[in-house]
Write a protein that holds these residues in place. Sequence first.
Motif, PDB file in Angstrom:
ATOM      1  N   PHE A 172      55.951  84.545  19.926  1.00 27.95           N
ATOM      2  CA  PHE A 172      55.723  84.810  21.342  1.00 27.95           C
ATOM      3  C   PHE A 172      54.449  84.112  21.789  1.00 27.95           C
ATOM      4  N   LEU A 173      54.435  83.645  23.034  1.00 29.22           N
ATOM      5  CA  LEU A 173      53.272  82.926  23.548  1.00 29.22           C
ATOM      6  C   LEU A 173      53.071  83.259  25.021  1.00 29.22           C
ATOM      7  N   ASN A 174      51.947  83.911  25.333  1.00 28.17           N
ATOM      8  CA  ASN A 174      51.660  84.262  26.721  1.00 28.17           C
ATOM      9  C   ASN A 174      50.382  83.622  27.255  1.00 28.17           C
ATOM     10  N   GLY A 175      49.707  82.835  26.449  1.00 27.23           N
ATOM     11  CA  GLY A 175      48.522  82.172  26.949  1.00 27.23           C
ATOM     12  C   GLY A 175      47.587  81.731  25.845  1.00 27.23           C
ATOM     13  N   ILE A 176      46.783  80.694  26.153  1.00 27.47           N
ATOM     14  CA  ILE A 176      45.785  80.150  25.239  1.00 27.47           C
ATOM     15  C   ILE A 176      44.463  80.072  25.983  1.00 27.47           C
ATOM     16  N   ALA A 177      43.364  80.452  25.330  1.00 29.08           N
ATOM     17  CA  ALA A 177      42.034  80.339  25.922  1.00 29.08           C
ATOM     18  C   ALA A 177      41.092  79.715  24.913  1.00 29.08           C
ATOM     19  N   ALA A 178      40.136  78.919  25.404  1.00 30.33           N
ATOM     20  CA  ALA A 178      39.179  78.230  24.535  1.00 30.33           C
ATOM     21  C   ALA A 178      37.760  78.599  24.926  1.00 30.33           C
ATOM     22  N   SER A 179      36.887  78.750  23.925  1.00 26.74           N
ATOM     23  CA  SER A 179      35.476  79.003  24.190  1.00 26.74           C
ATOM     24  C   SER A 179      34.858  77.815  24.924  1.00 26.74           C
ATOM     25  N   ILE A 188      39.463  79.460  19.502  1.00 28.97           N
ATOM     26  CA  ILE A 188      40.674  79.395  20.307  1.00 28.97           C
ATOM     27  C   ILE A 188      41.347  80.758  20.174  1.00 28.97           C
ATOM     28  N   PHE A 189      41.796  81.309  21.301  1.00 24.73           N
ATOM     29  CA  PHE A 189      42.455  82.617  21.310  1.00 24.73           C
ATOM     30  C   PHE A 189      43.861  82.450  21.881  1.00 24.73           C
ATOM     31  N   VAL A 190      44.829  83.140  21.276  1.00 27.30           N
ATOM     32  CA  VAL A 190      46.218  83.035  21.703  1.00 27.30           C
ATOM     33  C   VAL A 190      46.786  84.434  21.919  1.00 27.30           C
ATOM     34  N   ALA A 191      47.309  84.693  23.129  1.00 24.32           N
ATOM     35  CA  ALA A 191      47.983  85.957  23.422  1.00 24.32           C
ATOM     36  C   ALA A 191      49.447  85.827  23.017  1.00 24.32           C
ATOM     37  N   MET A 192      49.899  86.726  22.131  1.00 25.14           N
ATOM     38  CA  MET A 192      51.226  86.579  21.520  1.00 25.14           C
ATOM     39  C   MET A 192      52.131  87.781  21.759  1.00 25.14           C
ATOM     40  N   GLY A 193      52.018  88.423  22.919  1.00 26.47           N
ATOM     41  CA  GLY A 193      52.896  89.538  23.205  1.00 26.47           C
ATOM     42  C   GLY A 193      52.745  90.656  22.193  1.00 26.47           C
ATOM     43  N   THR A 194      53.851  91.136  21.652  1.00 24.20           N
ATOM     44  CA  THR A 194      53.796  92.239  20.691  1.00 24.20           C
ATOM     45  C   THR A 194      53.072  91.844  19.401  1.00 24.20           C
ATOM     46  N   GLY A 195      52.892  90.540  19.193  1.00 24.77           N
ATOM     47  CA  GLY A 195      52.168  90.065  18.016  1.00 24.77           C
ATOM     48  C   GLY A 195      50.665  90.147  18.163  1.00 24.77           C
ATOM     49  N   GLY A 196      50.184  90.642  19.314  1.00 23.19           N
ATOM     50  CA  GLY A 196      48.756  90.809  19.517  1.00 23.19           C
ATOM     51  C   GLY A 196      48.062  89.517  19.906  1.00 23.19           C
ATOM     52  N   THR A 197      46.802  89.391  19.525  1.00 24.94           N
ATOM     53  CA  THR A 197      45.974  88.236  19.889  1.00 24.94           C
ATOM     54  C   THR A 197      45.492  87.543  18.626  1.00 24.94           C
ATOM     55  N   ASN A 216      43.666  88.384  13.394  1.00 27.95           N
ATOM     56  CA  ASN A 216      44.516  88.943  14.444  1.00 27.95           C
ATOM     57  C   ASN A 216      43.955  90.250  14.996  1.00 27.95           C
ATOM     58  N   ILE A 217      44.071  90.405  16.331  1.00 30.96           N
ATOM     59  CA  ILE A 217      43.813  91.679  16.990  1.00 30.96           C
ATOM     60  C   ILE A 217      45.173  92.298  17.295  1.00 30.96           C
ATOM     61  N   LYS A 218      45.486  93.405  16.671  1.00 32.50           N
ATOM     62  CA  LYS A 218      46.775  94.047  16.906  1.00 32.50           C
ATOM     63  C   LYS A 218      46.794  94.726  18.275  1.00 32.50           C
ATOM     64  N   THR A 227      49.437  90.000  27.107  1.00 31.90           N
ATOM     65  CA  THR A 227      50.121  89.219  28.135  1.00 31.90           C
ATOM     66  C   THR A 227      49.209  88.266  28.894  1.00 31.90           C
ATOM     67  N   ALA A 228      47.901  88.402  28.739  1.00 33.47           N
ATOM     68  CA  ALA A 228      46.957  87.519  29.432  1.00 33.47           C
ATOM     69  C   ALA A 228      45.683  87.437  28.613  1.00 33.47           C
ATOM     70  N   ILE A 229      44.975  86.297  28.712  1.00 32.27           N
ATOM     71  CA  ILE A 229      43.789  86.107  27.886  1.00 32.27           C
ATOM     72  C   ILE A 229      42.792  85.201  28.594  1.00 32.27           C
ATOM     73  N   ALA A 230      41.488  85.463  28.381  1.00 34.59           N
ATOM     74  CA  ALA A 230      40.436  84.642  28.989  1.00 34.59           C
ATOM     75  C   ALA A 230      39.148  84.837  28.210  1.00 34.59           C
ATOM     76  N   VAL A 231      38.244  83.852  28.329  1.00 34.83           N
ATOM     77  CA  VAL A 231      36.950  83.903  27.664  1.00 34.83           C
ATOM     78  C   VAL A 231      35.852  83.812  28.710  1.00 34.83           C
ATOM     79  N   ASP A 232      34.824  84.620  28.534  1.00 31.89           N
ATOM     80  CA  ASP A 232      33.648  84.618  29.389  1.00 31.89           C
ATOM     81  C   ASP A 232      33.060  83.201  29.488  1.00 31.89           C
ATOM     82  N   PRO A 233      32.512  82.799  30.668  1.00 30.90           N
ATOM     83  CA  PRO A 233      31.974  81.442  30.828  1.00 30.90           C
ATOM     84  C   PRO A 233      30.820  81.102  29.893  1.00 30.90           C
ATOM     85  N   THR A 234      30.157  82.125  29.330  1.00 31.00           N
ATOM     86  CA  THR A 234      29.075  81.861  28.380  1.00 31.00           C
ATOM     87  C   THR A 234      29.425  82.325  26.967  1.00 31.00           C
ATOM     88  N   ASN A 235      30.716  82.575  26.723  1.00 28.39           N
ATOM     89  CA  ASN A 235      31.220  82.937  25.397  1.00 28.39           C
ATOM     90  C   ASN A 235      30.687  84.278  24.897  1.00 28.39           C
TER      91      ASN A 235
END
Length: 390
Positions: A172-179, A188-197, A216-218, A227-235
């Motif tokens: 599953f793939l719901n989004g990718i975020a980069a520091s 790199i962080f990936v939101a994977m639905g029921t598979g967590g982050t 993995n974050i369950k 379902t959604a993912i983001a990283v703070d502008p200063t990490n």
Amino acid sequence: MNRVRWAHLALGLAVLLTGCSGFWDKPSGGGGGGGGNASGVFYVLNQTTQQVVGFAFASGSTTPKAVTGGSASLGVIPYAMAIAPGGGFLYVSTGGGIFAYSIASSGALTLLNNSQAISQDLPTSMAVDGTGTWLIESIGGSGILNAIPISASTGILDTARTVQTAQLPNTFLNGIAASPANQGTPYIFVAMGTGGTEILPFTANSTGNPFGTLSNIKVLKSGGGATAIAVDPTNRLLYVGETVAVSGTQTGGLRVFTISSTHIAEVSGSPYATAGAGPSAIVPLTNYVYVANKTVTGAGTTSNITGFPIVSTGGVYSLGAVINTINAGTNTVGLAQENTGTYLLAVNAGGSPDLSTYTYDTTTPGKLVAGATASTGTDPTRPNAIVAVP
């Protein structure tokens, strides 16, 4: 000449448009060259009309207008967009591959690489790493995360390096975020639905595979999904939107984690209720974070956006009480903040309207106020992504 190539050569014939002016909590930029730093410019990806459309707010106007030369007819269904952290290049995934555009200071787009795709991959999610030297992408259902080497100065494929891959533990793939660049330990962080982050340390200057050891974050609860993912502008902080994360009617939650070189730790008070059941997009700013809910239980087709202040006590982060929750359009799928800091922007796949804009209340810091709305083309357009020049 096939339809895709002809459509891209027609770039210069696309829609007319204009310039912009600004406000406050501006996200930080990063690497990645090109013309860049187009003031207040943002781009919407229209799936039904198969086009990218660039917008900005003309000086003295509160209504977004199309930017001259900032649009491109794609000729095939588009899937995703990503923008270089320096604002110089735009990457568009289509049924014909991934195409790269340079962004002029006016926001005008120029198709690069002799109008050829820089990759034949068809990713459904993309992000550019903080240095602007890797395009991170994946095709939903594949379980494979690719890092495509790109040049920070030209925006196209860096042929001195090779594509690198990481095998994800879930398809599953719901989004990718980069520091962001030069802000602590990059991931790199990936939101994977029921598979967590999925969490992947990322070494951009590596001559080999930049991906580190996966962890993995369950998900919090059975039946929930990232379902959604983001990283703070200063990490400082990682944000994960999850379904079935809190109790009550509106079960969508925003999970917040501190980022360090050794671990990703959830903050006290997380998850935070987002006033909806389906978190779909997150915009992290320096002092605030906003999350869109595509689904709001009992609200029919109406989506919403909720804002939180970021609180730091003795260097310990958390979110404060909700600033406000405001209605959006139908099926809100994307959020962005344009780089003057004046407007928060939302695209709605179900229309009603295509594009919603918001300003900030002058007396209550961070509070969203509904602004102008706009069509992003000849309706129905079905916008499915939005990115703003950093």
